[in-house]
Write a protein that holds these residues in place. Structure first.
Motif, PDB file in Angstrom:
ATOM      1  N   LEU A  52       0.826  -1.201   0.000  1.00  0.00           N
ATOM      2  CA  LEU A  52       0.000   0.000   0.000  1.00  0.00           C
ATOM      3  C   LEU A  52       0.864   1.257   0.000  1.00  0.00           C
ATOM      4  O   LEU A  52       0.602   2.207  -0.741  1.00  0.00           O
ATOM      5  N   VAL A  53       1.927   1.247   0.786  1.00  0.00           N
ATOM      6  CA  VAL A  53       2.859   2.386   0.811  1.00  0.00           C
ATOM      7  C   VAL A  53       3.526   2.547  -0.546  1.00  0.00           C
ATOM      8  O   VAL A  53       3.640   3.669  -1.074  1.00  0.00           O
ATOM      9  N   MET A  54       3.948   1.459  -1.155  1.00  0.00           N
ATOM     10  CA  MET A  54       4.623   1.525  -2.454  1.00  0.00           C
ATOM     11  C   MET A  54       3.683   2.050  -3.540  1.00  0.00           C
ATOM     12  O   MET A  54       4.078   2.860  -4.384  1.00  0.00           O
ATOM     13  N   ILE A  55       2.439   1.610  -3.514  1.00  0.00           N
ATOM     14  CA  ILE A  55       1.459   2.074  -4.500  1.00  0.00           C
ATOM     15  C   ILE A  55       1.143   3.548  -4.273  1.00  0.00           C
ATOM     16  O   ILE A  55       1.055   4.320  -5.227  1.00  0.00           O
ATOM     17  N   ALA A  56       1.000   3.957  -3.015  1.00  0.00           N
ATOM     18  CA  ALA A  56       0.740   5.375  -2.720  1.00  0.00           C
ATOM     19  C   ALA A  56       1.889   6.245  -3.218  1.00  0.00           C
ATOM     20  O   ALA A  56       1.661   7.301  -3.829  1.00  0.00           O
ATOM     21  N   ARG A  57       3.104   5.817  -2.989  1.00  0.00           N
ATOM     22  CA  ARG A  57       4.270   6.584  -3.465  1.00  0.00           C
ATOM     23  C   ARG A  57       4.282   6.680  -4.985  1.00  0.00           C
ATOM     24  O   ARG A  57       4.609   7.726  -5.547  1.00  0.00           O
ATOM     25  N   ALA A  58       3.935   5.601  -5.655  1.00  0.00           N
ATOM     26  CA  ALA A  58       3.909   5.619  -7.118  1.00  0.00           C
ATOM     27  C   ALA A  58       2.858   6.600  -7.632  1.00  0.00           C
ATOM     28  O   ALA A  58       3.023   7.193  -8.691  1.00  0.00           O
ATOM     29  N   HIS A  59       1.785   6.778  -6.863  1.00  0.00           N
ATOM     30  CA  HIS A  59       0.735   7.737  -7.226  1.00  0.00           C
ATOM     31  C   HIS A  59       1.068   9.144  -6.742  1.00  0.00           C
ATOM     32  O   HIS A  59       0.337  10.083  -7.033  1.00  0.00           O
ATOM     33  N   ASP A  60       2.138   9.268  -5.964  1.00  0.00           N
ATOM     34  CA  ASP A  60       2.525  10.548  -5.371  1.00  0.00           C
ATOM     35  C   ASP A  60       1.426  11.081  -4.455  1.00  0.00           C
ATOM     36  O   ASP A  60       1.094  12.269  -4.485  1.00  0.00           O
ATOM     37  N   VAL A  61       0.858  10.172  -3.677  1.00  0.00           N
ATOM     38  CA  VAL A  61      -0.134  10.530  -2.664  1.00  0.00           C
ATOM     39  C   VAL A  61       0.259   9.850  -1.364  1.00  0.00           C
ATOM     40  O   VAL A  61       1.094   8.938  -1.349  1.00  0.00           O
ATOM     41  N   SER A  62      -0.346  10.292  -0.279  1.00  0.00           N
ATOM     42  CA  SER A  62      -0.079   9.633   0.996  1.00  0.00           C
ATOM     43  C   SER A  62      -0.987   8.412   1.132  1.00  0.00           C
ATOM     44  O   SER A  62      -2.015   8.306   0.444  1.00  0.00           O
ATOM     45  N   VAL A  63      -0.615   7.512   1.994  1.00  0.00           N
ATOM     46  CA  VAL A  63      -1.448   6.339   2.255  1.00  0.00           C
ATOM     47  C   VAL A  63      -2.811   6.796   2.772  1.00  0.00           C
ATOM     48  O   VAL A  63      -3.838   6.212   2.438  1.00  0.00           O
ATOM     49  N   VAL A  64      -2.833   7.857   3.546  1.00  0.00           N
ATOM     50  CA  VAL A  64      -4.082   8.398   4.085  1.00  0.00           C
ATOM     51  C   VAL A  64      -5.028   8.753   2.941  1.00  0.00           C
ATOM     52  O   VAL A  64      -6.240   8.531   3.050  1.00  0.00           O
ATOM     53  N   ASP A  65      -4.499   9.269   1.837  1.00  0.00           N
ATOM     54  CA  ASP A  65      -5.334   9.618   0.688  1.00  0.00           C
ATOM     55  C   ASP A  65      -6.061   8.398   0.125  1.00  0.00           C
ATOM     56  O   ASP A  65      -7.135   8.536  -0.454  1.00  0.00           O
ATOM     57  N   LEU A  66      -5.489   7.235   0.276  1.00  0.00           N
ATOM     58  CA  LEU A  66      -6.130   6.019  -0.220  1.00  0.00           C
ATOM     59  C   LEU A  66      -7.243   5.547   0.715  1.00  0.00           C
ATOM     60  O   LEU A  66      -8.071   4.730   0.314  1.00  0.00           O
ATOM     61  N   PHE A  67      -7.263   6.078   1.935  1.00  0.00           N
ATOM     62  CA  PHE A  67      -8.290   5.711   2.900  1.00  0.00           C
ATOM     63  C   PHE A  67      -9.405   6.743   3.008  1.00  0.00           C
ATOM     64  O   PHE A  67     -10.441   6.483   3.599  1.00  0.00           O
ATOM     65  N   THR A  68      -9.174   7.922   2.456  1.00  0.00           N
ATOM     66  CA  THR A  68     -10.177   8.990   2.558  1.00  0.00           C
ATOM     67  C   THR A  68     -10.575   9.453   1.168  1.00  0.00           C
ATOM     68  O   THR A  68      -9.809   9.346   0.219  1.00  0.00           O
ATOM     69  N   ALA A  69     -11.766   9.954   1.075  1.00  0.00           N
ATOM     70  CA  ALA A  69     -12.290  10.389  -0.226  1.00  0.00           C
ATOM     71  C   ALA A  69     -11.629  11.646  -0.738  1.00  0.00           C
ATOM     72  O   ALA A  69     -10.949  12.346  -0.153  1.00  0.00           O
TER      73      ALA A  69
END
Length: 69
Positions: A52-69
């Protein structure tokens, strides 16, 4: 918990599609196998925190962004 996992799955896919990336391209950027991206978006497995951290970094977003709208 299942509801939150589905939300994360949808957000990973949305970020990927907004960046015009294929699953293979995202996997390459994230340093994971394409199967990990596929299974994550499908909801076929519980994604590891590391992936999840690796995917968030690839998207240039924080992991928190993947949990919130």
């Amino acid at each position: 918990m299942l509801q939150q996992r589905c939300a994360v799955r949808r957000r990973v896919r949305r970020h990927r599609e907004e960046a015009w990336l294929s699953q293979e391209q995202l996997a390459h950027l994230a340093g994971v196998g394409w199967q990990a991206v596929y299974r994550t978006e499908l909801g076929a497995h519980r994604i590891s925190v590391d992936h999840l951290v690796m995917i968030a970094r690839a998207h240039d977003v924080s992991v928190v962004d993947l949990f919130t709208a």
